[in-house]
Scaffold this active site. Structure first.
Site, short mmCIF file in Angstrom:
data_model
loop_
_atom_site.label_atom_id
_atom_site.label_comp_id
_atom_site.label_asym_id
_atom_site.label_seq_id
_atom_site.Cartn_x
_atom_site.Cartn_y
_atom_site.Cartn_z
N TYR A 120 35.75 36.35 36.22
CA TYR A 120 36.75 35.13 36.20
C TYR A 120 36.70 34.88 37.60
CZ TYR A 120 41.16 32.71 36.68
OH TYR A 120 42.28 31.77 37.25
N LYS B 254 35.52 31.10 39.07
CA LYS B 254 36.36 30.23 39.85
C LYS B 254 35.89 30.03 41.21
CE LYS B 254 39.94 29.28 37.48
NZ LYS B 254 40.35 28.06 37.18
N GLY C 15 49.21 24.40 28.44
CA GLY C 15 49.17 25.99 28.69
C GLY C 15 50.35 26.09 29.62
N PHE C 16 50.54 27.38 30.32
CA PHE C 16 51.73 28.03 31.02
C PHE C 16 51.96 26.99 32.43
CE2 PHE C 16 52.32 31.09 34.69
CZ PHE C 16 53.53 30.60 34.69
N ILE C 17 51.03 26.78 33.18
CA ILE C 17 51.11 25.84 34.22
C ILE C 17 51.25 24.30 33.73
CG2 ILE C 17 50.40 25.47 36.84
CD1 ILE C 17 49.19 28.32 36.63
N1 LIG Z 1 48.59 31.92 35.94
C1 LIG Z 1 48.04 32.22 36.72
O1 LIG Z 1 48.68 33.25 37.51
C2 LIG Z 1 46.67 31.52 37.67
C3 LIG Z 1 46.37 32.19 38.82
C4 LIG Z 1 45.40 31.37 39.58
C5 LIG Z 1 44.69 30.49 38.93
N2 LIG Z 1 45.13 29.91 37.79
C6 LIG Z 1 44.59 28.81 37.04
O2 LIG Z 1 45.22 27.87 36.56
C7 LIG Z 1 45.21 27.21 35.65
C8 LIG Z 1 46.24 27.30 34.41
O3 LIG Z 1 46.46 28.82 34.09
P1 LIG Z 1 47.36 29.18 33.08
O4 LIG Z 1 47.84 30.26 33.50
O5 LIG Z 1 48.38 27.88 32.83
O6 LIG Z 1 46.50 29.29 31.53
P2 LIG Z 1 46.92 28.76 30.26
O7 LIG Z 1 45.73 29.54 29.44
O8 LIG Z 1 48.05 29.03 29.79
O9 LIG Z 1 46.43 27.22 30.24
C9 LIG Z 1 44.82 26.65 30.18
C10 LIG Z 1 45.29 25.63 29.36
O10 LIG Z 1 43.59 25.39 29.06
C11 LIG Z 1 43.37 25.02 27.84
N3 LIG Z 1 41.88 25.13 27.41
C12 LIG Z 1 41.42 26.10 27.44
N4 LIG Z 1 39.95 26.06 27.07
C13 LIG Z 1 39.88 24.67 27.14
C14 LIG Z 1 38.84 23.58 26.73
N5 LIG Z 1 37.50 24.01 26.64
N6 LIG Z 1 39.10 22.25 26.78
C15 LIG Z 1 40.25 21.94 26.94
N7 LIG Z 1 41.48 22.88 27.02
C16 LIG Z 1 41.11 24.27 26.99
C17 LIG Z 1 44.13 25.98 26.87
O11 LIG Z 1 44.44 25.76 25.55
C18 LIG Z 1 45.47 26.48 27.84
O12 LIG Z 1 46.54 25.52 27.28
C19 LIG Z 1 43.84 27.90 34.98
O13 LIG Z 1 42.71 26.97 35.56
C20 LIG Z 1 43.90 29.33 35.78
O14 LIG Z 1 42.48 29.60 35.94
C21 LIG Z 1 46.24 30.34 36.94
#
Ligand SMILES: NC(=O)c1ccc[n+]([C@@H]2O[C@H](COP(=O)([O-])OP(=O)(O)OC[C@H]3O[C@@H](n4cnc5c(N)ncnc54)[C@H](O)[C@@H]3O)[C@@H](O)[C@H]2O)c1
Length: 311
Positions: A144, A148, A7-9
């Site tokens: 959401y 969390k 994913g992104f992060i």
């Molecule tokens: N992007 C933000 O601004 C932000 C802010 C606060 C918290 N977060 C948290 O950071 C984390 C990463 O967020 P992101 O923005 O990179 O999201 P993202 O959707 O890009 O990454 C999440 C990844 O999890 C994978 N995934 C989803 N369901 C799954 C499953 N059942 N089994 C295995 N993999 C699975 C997806 O394929 C994806 O690659 C998340 O937990 C999100 O809640 C993100």
């Protein structure tokens, strides 16, 4: 192991861990909620220190097997996004709560030394003091955010009762290259680059503490290396307030042909403002956010204009 490592992060974290010489397992089911994830990790596919397990965190047995010999789990996998949590709360809760429970139980079983968990500023609601410290009352207003907050509780309970070392990081609106297509900056860029107006929900005076993705990666690495934040919850936010109107104004400098924004109805599941008090992360981890909003936005736009967003 980085769950959600495609994913992104997660993919930025994978890159950094490999750069630092670690062996990395990316555990990600490449969920089809949005596309282009393989591209996030493709660059590492020939690296012998890198392994992709295309599996779900809802599959305990696969997780348990994958965790053999893993020292640290960075748990990024989730169903993020507020609107989808309103439309499909079942998926949000199942992935975020049950999925995390699986990650924690499998980690305990496998003898993992530490879990770093990606939580969110969404656990705070409206009306909290700003900047918001970790001791401020939580009160999420979206499914959401609730998912969390429940998951933080699960982490705390298992951490204390079963002796698992867990660090909870509450990220504030993360941005940068590879940004998810459902997130505001990316959505604005998608519209503006095709000559359409950015769509703003509400009057655009809502503010966010935008935090650049490499600063979030830094916090994860420090949480892995240090013991001083074990069992703690830490805000990971730059500590700066930027309004949505300002975001659009700044983006328009990069997309000069785009028309002015269009305003629509406010989404009641979005909080008005976020601003972190990040002093605890500074004190316990020695973390310091380094990338300003303007520099981060430039890096995002450079990636975007080079076609990074294309599937
Ligand atoms: N992007 C933000 O601004 C932000 C802010 C606060 C918290 N977060 C948290 O950071 C984390 C990463 O967020 P992101 O923005 O990179 O999201 P993202 O959707 O890009 O990454 C999440 C990844 O999890 C994978 N995934 C989803 N369901 C799954 C499953 N059942 N089994 C295995 N993999 C699975 C997806 O394929 C994806 O690659 C998340 O937990 C999100 O809640 C993100």
């Amino acid at each position: 192991m980085v769950t959600g490592g495609a994913g992104f992060i997660g993919s930025h974290l994978v890159d950094r861990l490999l750069e630092e010489g670690h062996q990395v397992v990316c555990y990600d089911n490449l969920d089809d909620w949005y596309s282009g994830k393989w591209r996030n990790i493709e660059r590492n596919s020939e690296n012998p220190e890198f392994e992709v397990q295309e599996k779900s965190i809802l599959d305990f047995d696969a997780l348990r097997t994958g965790l053999e010999d893993v020292d640290v789990v960075f748990h990024e996998a989730a169903q993020p996004g507020i609107p989808i949590s309103v439309k499909n709360p079942l998926k949000t809760f199942s992935t975020n709560v049950n999925g995390t429970l699986n990650v924690l139980l499998a980690s305990l079983d496998a003898g993992v030394k530490k879990v770093v968990y990606a939580s969110s500023s969404s656990v705070y609601g409206n009306g909290v003091p700003r900047p918001t410290g970790e001791d401020c009352e939580t009160g999420p207003i979206s499914p959401y955010g609730i998912s969390k907050l429940i998951t933080e509780g699960v982490c705390n309970a298992l951490g204390e009762m079963r002796g698992l070392r867990i660090v909870i990081l509450r990220y504030f609106t993360v941005f940068g290259p590879r940004q998810r297509p459902d997130m505001a900056i990316r959505k604005f860029a998608d519209l503006m680059s095709s000559g359409k107006p950015a769509r703003i929900f509400g009057d655009g005076e809502q503010t966010r503490d935008f935090t650049y993705v490499s600063d979030v990666v830094d916090a994860n690495i420090l949480a892995m290396k240090s013991t001083s934040a074990d069992g703690e919850i830490l805000n990971i936010g730059y500590g700066n307030s930027v309004s949505v109107n300002e975001v659009v104004t700044k983006l328009r400098k990069h997309f000069p042909d785009a028309p002015g924004p269009a305003y629509g109805e406010i989404h009641k599941e979005d909080v008005d403002h976020t601003l972190s008090d990040n002093s605890k992360a500074r004190r316990l981890l020695g973390w310091e956010p380094k990338v300003s909003f303007d520099d981060g936005l430039k890096a995002f736009v450079d990636w975007y204009l080079l076609g990074g967003h294309q599937p």
